[in-house]
Write an enzyme that holds these catalytic residues in place. Structure first.
Site, PDB file in Angstrom:
ATOM      1  N   ASP A 175      33.236 -23.708 -12.849  1.00  0.00           N
ATOM      2  CA  ASP A 175      33.564 -24.358 -11.678  1.00  0.00           C
ATOM      3  C   ASP A 175      33.508 -22.956 -11.015  1.00  0.00           C
ATOM      4  O   ASP A 175      33.383 -21.569 -11.261  1.00  0.00           O
ATOM      5  CB  ASP A 175      35.179 -24.488 -11.382  1.00  0.00           C
ATOM      6  CG  ASP A 175      35.957 -24.334 -10.188  1.00  0.00           C
ATOM      7  OD1 ASP A 175      35.365 -24.880  -9.405  1.00  0.00           O
ATOM      8  OD2 ASP A 175      36.968 -23.820  -9.457  1.00  0.00           O
ATOM      9  N   ASP A 200      43.672 -24.895  -5.215  1.00  0.00           N
ATOM     10  CA  ASP A 200      41.409 -24.427  -5.362  1.00  0.00           C
ATOM     11  C   ASP A 200      42.169 -23.361  -4.645  1.00  0.00           C
ATOM     12  O   ASP A 200      40.713 -22.794  -3.398  1.00  0.00           O
ATOM     13  CB  ASP A 200      40.752 -25.661  -5.042  1.00  0.00           C
ATOM     14  CG  ASP A 200      39.253 -24.556  -5.296  1.00  0.00           C
ATOM     15  OD1 ASP A 200      38.963 -23.521  -5.697  1.00  0.00           O
ATOM     16  OD2 ASP A 200      38.163 -25.690  -4.570  1.00  0.00           O
ATOM     17  N   ASN A 254      35.380 -17.810 -12.601  1.00  0.00           N
ATOM     18  CA  ASN A 254      34.274 -17.442 -12.465  1.00  0.00           C
ATOM     19  C   ASN A 254      34.689 -15.792 -11.842  1.00  0.00           C
ATOM     20  O   ASN A 254      33.898 -15.425 -10.770  1.00  0.00           O
ATOM     21  CB  ASN A 254      33.329 -18.404 -11.365  1.00  0.00           C
ATOM     22  CG  ASN A 254      34.770 -18.578 -10.249  1.00  0.00           C
ATOM     23  OD1 ASN A 254      35.637 -18.927 -10.710  1.00  0.00           O
ATOM     24  ND2 ASN A 254      34.515 -18.973  -9.095  1.00  0.00           N
TER      25      ASN A 254
END
Ligand SMILES: [Zn+2]
Length: 453
Positions: free
Chosen positions: A154, A335, A96
């Site tokens: 994601d 993450d 992304n």
């Protein structure tokens, strides 16, 4: 320069079922030997690692490097530097970016930048849908040819189940796992924190656990239907763990990962440090045996406690820990999601989701899993090495002779404080500044070369 003899450490290599005091010889960028009192050519540097753990280079399969297009937040140079400092020799970056990684050109750009700017190995994921818009499939075959190791949207989640089914079918044809950020938009709408007691008390819109569980259930059904490998990213809810546990028993090709913030913090942290330490945070530090002089403090509505999925209840946190302990969740990751100060310094509702994590995840995971005796050191190391390597078909995560000389040396007992000024990331959006942590990378070795020590 790519040779090194590590002497006297406790070698933990789950891929080869090794847990013993031994030397590890790295020659010309490859693992040359593992054993007692190894002889080495005179010119090879010796590195005394007695009292330390010598593990295969750790892998973080969920990071946001923000390059191309968002380099005010992070770039490949700073993101990989943070990885090295955290003990990671390989990281996987999410698509992304802007533009999104939905075409071969952007994959090539990142590979090129990683080669020239990166200090650790960077593996690239491609988007499931064009522009991560969830409407049309990205060219999955072309992405595979360009070298992506998995596909994921994601940050977003494909809502159209038929589109997701087609993505799974293509991914299976190309031998790619499908990773999914599980979020049902119709249930979550504009929620900003866990839907429970605290969102009501704080007057913030709720993000219900069912918003994650709905998509985990969908993914289990699609894994059965298509035979594709589906991996559920950053699990936060108890129901998700129960669904995956049951599906794995039936042999479904489903897997999951968990991040330290979800199994350390809870939604009470959004109400400020006092509420957290007097409630859900009560035995956090005591459990690890490291009692800090003073507990870190933060105000209510601190946006460094806003991430997606959100921090959940104490029961959810316990379920994630139980899922990690019994093997339902096989993989640990950060993450790592850097954002600029000016983006986070706004009202809770308007701040972007996400926190940095590469430099704190090893310590937090050790504290919550190993120091609390929920997990053996061998099973712990597996969740950062051989397990992600297997999911992604990476030739990494092992100290097998002939493998790349990627090694992480860490001291599980070392206590330290994560200082804001000392972070290697370009961003400072971590909730863990000022925390006393226990466990730290001592040396990060990539291809036989020390990139951090
Ligand atoms: Zn995500």
């Amino acid at each position: 320069m790519n040779s090194l003899l590590l002497t006297g450490g406790r070698v933990v290599d789950p891929a080869n079922a090794i847990d013993a005091i031994a030397d590890v010889l790295l020659l010309d960028g490859k693992i040359s030997a593992v054993g007692k009192d190894l002889p080495a050519p005179a010119e090879v540097e010796r590195f005394d690692v007695r009292g330390k753990i010598v593990a295969p280079g750790l892998i973080d399969l969920h990071t946001h490097l923000r390059e191309p297009g968002q380099t005010a937040k992070e770039c490949i140079a700073t993101g990989t530097a943070a990885a090295a400092r955290g003990g990671f020799t390989s990281i996987v970056c999410m698509p992304n970016t802007s533009p999104a990684i939905d075409n071969a050109g952007t994959v090539a750009l990142i590979h090129e930048r990683a080669k020239t700017e990166g200090v650790v190995n960077v593996f690239v994921t491609g988007a499931i849908s064009k522009g991560i818009a969830g409407e049309e499939l990205a060219p999955i075959g072309g992405l595979k040819k360009a070298g992506v190791i998995a596909i994921t949207d994601d940050g977003h989640c494909v809502q159209n189940n038929d589109l997701m089914r087609r993505a799974c079918e293509y991914a299976k044809m190309f031998g790619l796992p499908v990773m999914d950020h599980c979020q049902d938009y119709s249930l979550v709408t504009d929620g900003v924190m866990h839907e429970g007691y605290w969102n009501v008390a704080l007057g913030l819109r709720g993000w219900p656990a069912a918003g994650e569980e709905m998509i985990v259930a969908r993914n289990i059904l699609l894994a059965e239907l298509t035979g594709a490998k589906i991996h559920c990213q950053h699990l936060s809810a108890a129901g998700s763990v129960a669904l995956i546990r049951e599906a794995k028993k039936r042999g479904v090709s489903i897997s999951g990962e968990a991040c330290p913030h979800h199994f350390t913090l809870t939604d009470a942290a959004v109400a400020g440090s006092e509420k957290f330490w007097s409630g859900d945070g009560q035995d956090l530090h005591a459990a690890g045996g490291a009692q800090p002089a003073s507990l870190p403090a933060w105000p209510a509505y601190d946006t460094n406690f806003k991430m997606n999925p959100p921090l959940r209840s104490a029961a959810d946190r316990e379920a994630i820990l139980a899922g990690l302990a019994d093997g339902t969740i096989e993989i640990l990751c950060s993450d790592h999601a850097p954002h600029c100060d000016y983006e986070k310094e706004v009202e809770f509702d308007y701040a972007p989701f996400g926190i940095t994590g590469l430099e704190t995840e090893l310590a937090l995971s050790l504290m919550q899993l190993v120091h609390t005796r929920r997990l053996s050191l061998v099973d712990f190391v597996a969740k950062y090495t051989v397990n992600p390597a297997r999911l992604l078909n990476l030739n990494k995560g092992t100290l097998t002779v002939g493998a790349d000389a990627d090694v992480t040396v860490f001291d599980p007992g070392q206590t330290w404080v994560f200082e804001r000024a000392a972070s290697a990331s370009k961003s400072r959006n971590s909730p863990f500044f000022g925390w006393q942590l226990q466990g730290r990378a001592v040396a990060t070795i990539v291809g036989g070369k020390r990139v951090y020590f």
